[in-house]
Design a protein around this motif. Sequence first.
Motif, PDB file in Angstrom:
ATOM      1  N   TRP A 128      -2.923   0.500  -7.236  1.00  0.00           N
ATOM      2  CA  TRP A 128      -2.098  -0.277  -6.300  1.00  0.00           C
ATOM      3  C   TRP A 128      -2.881  -1.380  -5.596  1.00  0.00           C
ATOM      4  O   TRP A 128      -2.291  -2.257  -4.951  1.00  0.00           O
ATOM      5  CB  TRP A 128      -1.496   0.647  -5.233  1.00  0.00           C
ATOM      6  CG  TRP A 128      -2.544   1.451  -4.495  1.00  0.00           C
ATOM      7  CD1 TRP A 128      -2.962   2.711  -4.793  1.00  0.00           C
ATOM      8  CD2 TRP A 128      -3.315   1.042  -3.363  1.00  0.00           C
ATOM      9  NE1 TRP A 128      -3.952   3.118  -3.914  1.00  0.00           N
ATOM     10  CE2 TRP A 128      -4.177   2.113  -3.027  1.00  0.00           C
ATOM     11  CE3 TRP A 128      -3.352  -0.124  -2.601  1.00  0.00           C
ATOM     12  CZ2 TRP A 128      -5.076   2.038  -1.959  1.00  0.00           C
ATOM     13  CZ3 TRP A 128      -4.251  -0.203  -1.545  1.00  0.00           C
ATOM     14  CH2 TRP A 128      -5.100   0.876  -1.227  1.00  0.00           C
TER      15      TRP A 128
ATOM     16  N   GLU B 205      -8.233   1.984  -7.394  1.00  0.00           N
ATOM     17  CA  GLU B 205      -6.887   2.556  -7.417  1.00  0.00           C
ATOM     18  C   GLU B 205      -5.892   1.514  -7.931  1.00  0.00           C
ATOM     19  O   GLU B 205      -6.017   0.315  -7.628  1.00  0.00           O
ATOM     20  CB  GLU B 205      -6.510   3.056  -6.027  1.00  0.00           C
ATOM     21  CG  GLU B 205      -7.484   4.114  -5.516  1.00  0.00           C
ATOM     22  CD  GLU B 205      -7.023   4.787  -4.230  1.00  0.00           C
ATOM     23  OE1 GLU B 205      -5.806   4.901  -4.016  1.00  0.00           O
ATOM     24  OE2 GLU B 205      -7.898   5.195  -3.442  1.00  0.00           O
TER      25      GLU B 205
ATOM     26  N   GLU C 181      -6.180   5.205   5.152  1.00  0.00           N
ATOM     27  CA  GLU C 181      -7.516   4.832   4.688  1.00  0.00           C
ATOM     28  C   GLU C 181      -7.625   3.326   4.488  1.00  0.00           C
ATOM     29  O   GLU C 181      -8.654   2.723   4.818  1.00  0.00           O
ATOM     30  CB  GLU C 181      -7.886   5.552   3.392  1.00  0.00           C
ATOM     31  CG  GLU C 181      -9.311   5.206   2.964  1.00  0.00           C
ATOM     32  CD  GLU C 181      -9.875   6.045   1.839  1.00  0.00           C
ATOM     33  OE1 GLU C 181     -11.075   5.890   1.548  1.00  0.00           O
ATOM     34  OE2 GLU C 181      -9.123   6.857   1.269  1.00  0.00           O
ATOM     35  N   PHE C 182      -6.580   2.708   3.950  1.00  0.00           N
ATOM     36  CA  PHE C 182      -6.604   1.263   3.766  1.00  0.00           C
ATOM     37  C   PHE C 182      -6.818   0.554   5.097  1.00  0.00           C
ATOM     38  O   PHE C 182      -7.649  -0.348   5.213  1.00  0.00           O
ATOM     39  CB  PHE C 182      -5.292   0.797   3.126  1.00  0.00           C
ATOM     40  CG  PHE C 182      -5.194  -0.693   2.960  1.00  0.00           C
ATOM     41  CD1 PHE C 182      -5.768  -1.325   1.872  1.00  0.00           C
ATOM     42  CD2 PHE C 182      -4.515  -1.467   3.890  1.00  0.00           C
ATOM     43  CE1 PHE C 182      -5.679  -2.709   1.707  1.00  0.00           C
ATOM     44  CE2 PHE C 182      -4.418  -2.848   3.745  1.00  0.00           C
ATOM     45  CZ  PHE C 182      -5.001  -3.460   2.644  1.00  0.00           C
TER      46      PHE C 182
ATOM     47  N   LYS D 103     -14.285   1.787  -3.922  1.00  0.00           N
ATOM     48  CA  LYS D 103     -13.499   3.010  -4.071  1.00  0.00           C
ATOM     49  C   LYS D 103     -11.998   2.702  -4.067  1.00  0.00           C
ATOM     50  O   LYS D 103     -11.246   3.177  -4.918  1.00  0.00           O
ATOM     51  CB  LYS D 103     -13.843   3.978  -2.934  1.00  0.00           C
ATOM     52  CG  LYS D 103     -12.981   5.234  -2.894  1.00  0.00           C
ATOM     53  CD  LYS D 103     -13.221   6.013  -1.610  1.00  0.00           C
ATOM     54  CE  LYS D 103     -12.206   7.138  -1.456  1.00  0.00           C
ATOM     55  NZ  LYS D 103     -12.323   7.812  -0.145  1.00  0.00           N
ATOM     56  N   LEU D 104     -11.563   1.875  -3.108  1.00  0.00           N
ATOM     57  CA  LEU D 104     -10.148   1.532  -3.027  1.00  0.00           C
ATOM     58  C   LEU D 104      -9.728   0.623  -4.181  1.00  0.00           C
ATOM     59  O   LEU D 104      -8.624   0.765  -4.724  1.00  0.00           O
ATOM     60  CB  LEU D 104      -9.853   0.860  -1.692  1.00  0.00           C
ATOM     61  CG  LEU D 104      -9.928   1.757  -0.453  1.00  0.00           C
ATOM     62  CD1 LEU D 104      -9.769   0.925   0.810  1.00  0.00           C
ATOM     63  CD2 LEU D 104      -8.860   2.846  -0.495  1.00  0.00           C
TER      64      LEU D 104
ATOM     65  N   TRP E 112     -10.407   1.092   6.333  1.00  0.00           N
ATOM     66  CA  TRP E 112     -11.354   0.254   5.587  1.00  0.00           C
ATOM     67  C   TRP E 112     -11.274  -1.198   6.045  1.00  0.00           C
ATOM     68  O   TRP E 112     -12.305  -1.825   6.313  1.00  0.00           O
ATOM     69  CB  TRP E 112     -11.060   0.329   4.082  1.00  0.00           C
ATOM     70  CG  TRP E 112     -11.639  -0.847   3.349  1.00  0.00           C
ATOM     71  CD1 TRP E 112     -12.960  -1.103   3.122  1.00  0.00           C
ATOM     72  CD2 TRP E 112     -10.915  -1.965   2.811  1.00  0.00           C
ATOM     73  NE1 TRP E 112     -13.109  -2.313   2.461  1.00  0.00           N
ATOM     74  CE2 TRP E 112     -11.875  -2.857   2.257  1.00  0.00           C
ATOM     75  CE3 TRP E 112      -9.568  -2.296   2.729  1.00  0.00           C
ATOM     76  CZ2 TRP E 112     -11.505  -4.058   1.643  1.00  0.00           C
ATOM     77  CZ3 TRP E 112      -9.200  -3.475   2.112  1.00  0.00           C
ATOM     78  CH2 TRP E 112     -10.159  -4.350   1.577  1.00  0.00           C
TER      79      TRP E 112
ATOM     80  N   VAL F 123       0.846  -1.194   0.000  1.00  0.00           N
ATOM     81  CA  VAL F 123       0.000   0.000   0.000  1.00  0.00           C
ATOM     82  C   VAL F 123       0.884   1.247   0.000  1.00  0.00           C
ATOM     83  O   VAL F 123       1.807   1.354   0.820  1.00  0.00           O
ATOM     84  CB  VAL F 123      -0.921   0.020   1.240  1.00  0.00           C
ATOM     85  CG1 VAL F 123      -1.876   1.204   1.181  1.00  0.00           C
ATOM     86  CG2 VAL F 123      -1.694  -1.292   1.358  1.00  0.00           C
TER      87      VAL F 123
ATOM     88  N   ASP G 107       0.906   7.110   1.476  1.00  0.00           N
ATOM     89  CA  ASP G 107      -0.153   8.115   1.650  1.00  0.00           C
ATOM     90  C   ASP G 107      -1.555   7.521   1.620  1.00  0.00           C
ATOM     91  O   ASP G 107      -2.538   8.235   1.823  1.00  0.00           O
ATOM     92  CB  ASP G 107      -0.015   9.228   0.603  1.00  0.00           C
ATOM     93  CG  ASP G 107      -0.204   8.722  -0.821  1.00  0.00           C
ATOM     94  OD1 ASP G 107      -0.195   7.485  -1.040  1.00  0.00           O
ATOM     95  OD2 ASP G 107      -0.362   9.561  -1.728  1.00  0.00           O
ATOM     96  N   ARG G 108      -1.673   6.186   1.397  1.00  0.00           N
ATOM     97  CA  ARG G 108      -2.976   5.537   1.392  1.00  0.00           C
ATOM     98  C   ARG G 108      -3.139   4.559   2.556  1.00  0.00           C
ATOM     99  O   ARG G 108      -4.195   3.937   2.708  1.00  0.00           O
ATOM    100  CB  ARG G 108      -3.194   4.782   0.061  1.00  0.00           C
ATOM    101  CG  ARG G 108      -3.059   5.651  -1.184  1.00  0.00           C
ATOM    102  CD  ARG G 108      -4.054   6.801  -1.200  1.00  0.00           C
ATOM    103  NE  ARG G 108      -5.408   6.329  -1.401  1.00  0.00           N
ATOM    104  CZ  ARG G 108      -6.446   6.704  -0.654  1.00  0.00           C
ATOM    105  NH1 ARG G 108      -6.277   7.531   0.362  1.00  0.00           N
ATOM    106  NH2 ARG G 108      -7.657   6.251  -0.907  1.00  0.00           N
TER     107      ARG G 108
END
Length: 220
Positions: free
Chosen positions: A200, A198, A129-130, A194-195, A133, A122, A125-126
């Motif tokens: 990645w 992305e 949120e990861f 949503k994730l 979630w 990951v 910067d994510r």
Amino acid sequence: MQGTGILFSEMTPPPGREDAFHAWYDEEHIPLRMAVPGFLSGQRYGVDGGFLAVYEMTDLSALTTPAYDVVKNQPSALTKDMLANVSGFTRYLAREMSVQRKPDLGGKALMAPLLYSVFFNVPEDRLAEFDAWYEQDHVPLLMESPDWWMVRRFAITVADPVPFNRLALHYLGSMDAMTSPAREKARNTPWRAKLAAEPWFKGTYKVFEQHGPRQTGRVA
């Protein structure tokens, strides 16, 4: 027998030497580590001819002790030979971030017959949120399945060979969990969608079957 640090390592036996590999692993490789202070337990698993060992430690400092240094850096001739000839080697050190388990199972959850591993790499910067979630949306829905016994999430500190930084270990009572309505529901929420959009968001997944009894260490 469950700690806050783990060593997750896979190996595939040399062709034609499977019996010797298992004897070495069960009678030398794991017992040497179980004698190191801070090692709580070790459990083996298998999938598609390859094998995994997950070592439970009080924390990752167990790997910085003089006793572990001897085990790691002064291998026997048999260990040198086996490690030189295995394939599919992986080694991940990880620090536990969270645990969610069925309240009525207690320590039994660690003994689940199936282990479902999920790795992610990951972007920094994510991560926030990861993590939110996974723990607030994904895991609670998975745990609605009676066969989803426990989920442990880890931050990976050493990664070999793939630079993953997140690992989830899912302890399953049966393969029914993988086709359950709970899993289907967990994989189809707006937050996951949503994730998943992305670039990645590409997990690496594997389901292992328990192989042999759990071995325990000095601190249990």
